[in-house]
Design a protein around this motif. Structure first.
Motif, PDB file in Angstrom:
ATOM      1  N   ASP A  93       0.854  -1.188   0.000  1.00 30.39           N
ATOM      2  CA  ASP A  93       0.000   0.000   0.000  1.00 30.39           C
ATOM      3  C   ASP A  93       0.890   1.238   0.000  1.00 30.39           C
ATOM      4  O   ASP A  93       1.757   1.395   0.865  1.00 30.39           O
ATOM      5  CB  ASP A  93      -0.902  -0.009   1.240  1.00 30.39           C
ATOM      6  N   ASN A 143      -5.442   1.839   0.817  1.00 27.18           N
ATOM      7  CA  ASN A 143      -6.194   0.968  -0.089  1.00 27.18           C
ATOM      8  C   ASN A 143      -6.660   1.671  -1.366  1.00 27.18           C
ATOM      9  O   ASN A 143      -7.676   1.293  -1.949  1.00 27.18           O
ATOM     10  CB  ASN A 143      -7.406   0.351   0.622  1.00 27.18           C
ATOM     11  N   LEU A 144      -5.913   2.679  -1.794  1.00 29.27           N
ATOM     12  CA  LEU A 144      -6.211   3.356  -3.048  1.00 29.27           C
ATOM     13  C   LEU A 144      -5.187   3.023  -4.125  1.00 29.27           C
ATOM     14  O   LEU A 144      -5.537   2.840  -5.287  1.00 29.27           O
ATOM     15  CB  LEU A 144      -6.268   4.869  -2.835  1.00 29.27           C
ATOM     16  N   TYR A 179     -11.950  -0.592  -5.746  1.00 28.89           N
ATOM     17  CA  TYR A 179     -11.626  -0.339  -4.348  1.00 28.89           C
ATOM     18  C   TYR A 179     -12.404  -1.292  -3.449  1.00 28.89           C
ATOM     19  O   TYR A 179     -13.594  -1.545  -3.662  1.00 28.89           O
ATOM     20  CB  TYR A 179     -11.951   1.109  -3.981  1.00 28.89           C
ATOM     21  N   ARG A 180     -11.701  -1.778  -2.426  1.00 23.92           N
ATOM     22  CA  ARG A 180     -12.326  -2.775  -1.560  1.00 23.92           C
ATOM     23  C   ARG A 180     -13.529  -2.230  -0.802  1.00 23.92           C
ATOM     24  O   ARG A 180     -14.434  -2.982  -0.448  1.00 23.92           O
ATOM     25  CB  ARG A 180     -11.296  -3.334  -0.580  1.00 23.92           C
ATOM     26  N   GLU A 181     -13.609  -0.917  -0.575  1.00 25.13           N
ATOM     27  CA  GLU A 181     -14.769  -0.340   0.104  1.00 25.13           C
ATOM     28  C   GLU A 181     -16.054  -0.509  -0.709  1.00 25.13           C
ATOM     29  O   GLU A 181     -17.159  -0.384  -0.160  1.00 25.13           O
ATOM     30  CB  GLU A 181     -14.564   1.162   0.359  1.00 25.13           C
ATOM     31  N   HIS A 204      -4.874   0.056  -8.498  1.00 31.98           N
ATOM     32  CA  HIS A 204      -5.958   0.636  -7.684  1.00 31.98           C
ATOM     33  C   HIS A 204      -7.096  -0.365  -7.579  1.00 31.98           C
ATOM     34  O   HIS A 204      -8.021  -0.290  -8.356  1.00 31.98           O
ATOM     35  CB  HIS A 204      -6.485   1.925  -8.310  1.00 31.98           C
ATOM     36  N   PHE A 205      -7.295  -1.388  -6.755  1.00 37.62           N
ATOM     37  CA  PHE A 205      -6.278  -1.665  -5.767  1.00 37.62           C
ATOM     38  C   PHE A 205      -6.257  -3.163  -5.484  1.00 37.62           C
ATOM     39  O   PHE A 205      -7.299  -3.749  -5.177  1.00 37.62           O
ATOM     40  CB  PHE A 205      -6.547  -0.878  -4.483  1.00 37.62           C
ATOM     41  N   VAL A 256     -15.041   8.130  -1.517  1.00 35.51           N
ATOM     42  CA  VAL A 256     -14.245   7.086  -2.169  1.00 35.51           C
ATOM     43  C   VAL A 256     -13.924   7.449  -3.621  1.00 35.51           C
ATOM     44  O   VAL A 256     -12.793   7.268  -4.073  1.00 35.51           O
ATOM     45  CB  VAL A 256     -14.976   5.725  -2.116  1.00 35.51           C
TER      46      VAL A 256
END
Length: 316
Positions: A16, A23-24, A185-187, A229-230, A293
């Motif tokens: 990271d 996490n970007l 992105y994991r979010e 990314h990512f 985000v």
């Protein structure tokens, strides 16, 4: 910068870079026996974390053979010069169109300072060092390097940038995709899986070429994607299908915008587009959380689409 990384197996580690937020943005270490390569570098702030991970993995700086930025945008290549200075035997492998920008980064530095100002530039990107030409390999399409017999192939991929290539690692059946296979992105993950975002950042958006690049990469039958990314996502064919649709949708959004506030109109329409798609994907994030985000990416995508329209208008 603190070290935060994930061991993805097959000797692949995602670091990271903490670009803007966790996490970007990531860079990758590939270790094969006593040799290693780095794919993408983040900014110059990442160099200490990379060196720490090398030590954890029992690697000396001299054992890193290659530093391979997928393209020269600073979130992917800004730390290349710093790392090359710390890795005495490494060679930089770079797209021929991007090589001069890494050897002589003055133009990139000046352009970025003009946009953000010198103070923000230093905070965000640190010091960008030139890479010596004698340590530069300009990788033509299909060029290969090896780590103790493990082959990494450079595949030129137009669409996001003219100086972009992806890296095919046959051993893991994985593609290191830079920005060609989008962002995820994991979010934004849900029970339906990863959510894909198309980065049409300035200045080289080329929808026809991007379609072709995605199709070409799928002919390799990859099983996994290593995104800058990512991090790691699976089911490449499904992800490509989503991105093909987004390319066409971006074109429609751009062509339907007009007037003196065209870029802002594109941004507003992209925001609504992704809010709707995320709801359909099962995301429970509210509009403000989505803005947190995706806001920066939507800004850049709107700029990229507006510039694409201006190029088309200029050509008539």
């Amino acid at each position: 910068m603190k070290l935060s990384y994930q061991d993805l197996g097959q000797g692949i580690f995602c670091i990271d870079t903490f670009y803007y937020r966790p996490n970007l943005d990531g860079c990758y270490l590939i270790q094969q026996g006593d040799e290693a390569a780095l794919i993408d570098t983040g900014t110059s702030h990442v160099a200490p974390a990379v060196m720490e991970l090398l030590a954890i993995r029992g690697l000396e700086p001299e054992q890193v053979k290659y530093v391979i930025p997928t393209h020269v945008h600073l979130d992917h290549a800004g730390g290349t010069g710093q790392l090359m200075a710390l890795l005495p035997r490494a060679q930089m492998v770079i797209h021929p169109v991007g090589a001069r920008h890494m050897n002589h980064p003055e133009k990139i530095i000046a352009g970025t300072i003009a946009v953000y100002g010198e103070e923000v530039f230093k905070e965000r990107y640190g010091t960008i060092l030139p890479v010596p030409e004698e340590r530069t390999i300009e990788a033509d399409d299909g060029f290969e390097v090896a780590l103790e017999g493990r082959t990494l192939r450079c595949i030129h991929t137009l669409g996001h940038a003219r100086h972009h290539f992806c890296i095919w690692d046959k051993q893991s059946r994985g593609l290191f995709t830079g920005d060609t296979f989008g962002m995820s992105y994991r979010e934004l993950d849900t029970e339906q899986g990863p959510f894909m975002i198309l980065p049409s950042t300035p200045i080289d958006f080329d929808p026809e070429a991007w379609h072709e690049s995605l199709d070409r990469l799928l002919t390799l039958n990859p099983t996994q994607l290593f995104l800058t990314h990512f991090c790691q996502v699976d089911q490449p064919a499904l992800r490509a299908k989503a991105l093909h649709q987004e390319i066409d949708d971006y074109v429609a959004i751009a062509q339907n915008a007009g007037g003196d506030q065209r870029e802002q109109q594109i941004r507003d329409n992209l925001t609504r587009y992704y809010q709707k798609k995320l709801r359909e994907h099962g995301s429970t994030l509210n509009d403000q959380e989505i803005e947190t985000v995706l806001g920066m990416d939507i800004d850049l995508c709107a700029q990229g689409l507006d510039i694409w329209l201006k190029r088309r208008e200029k050509r008539g």
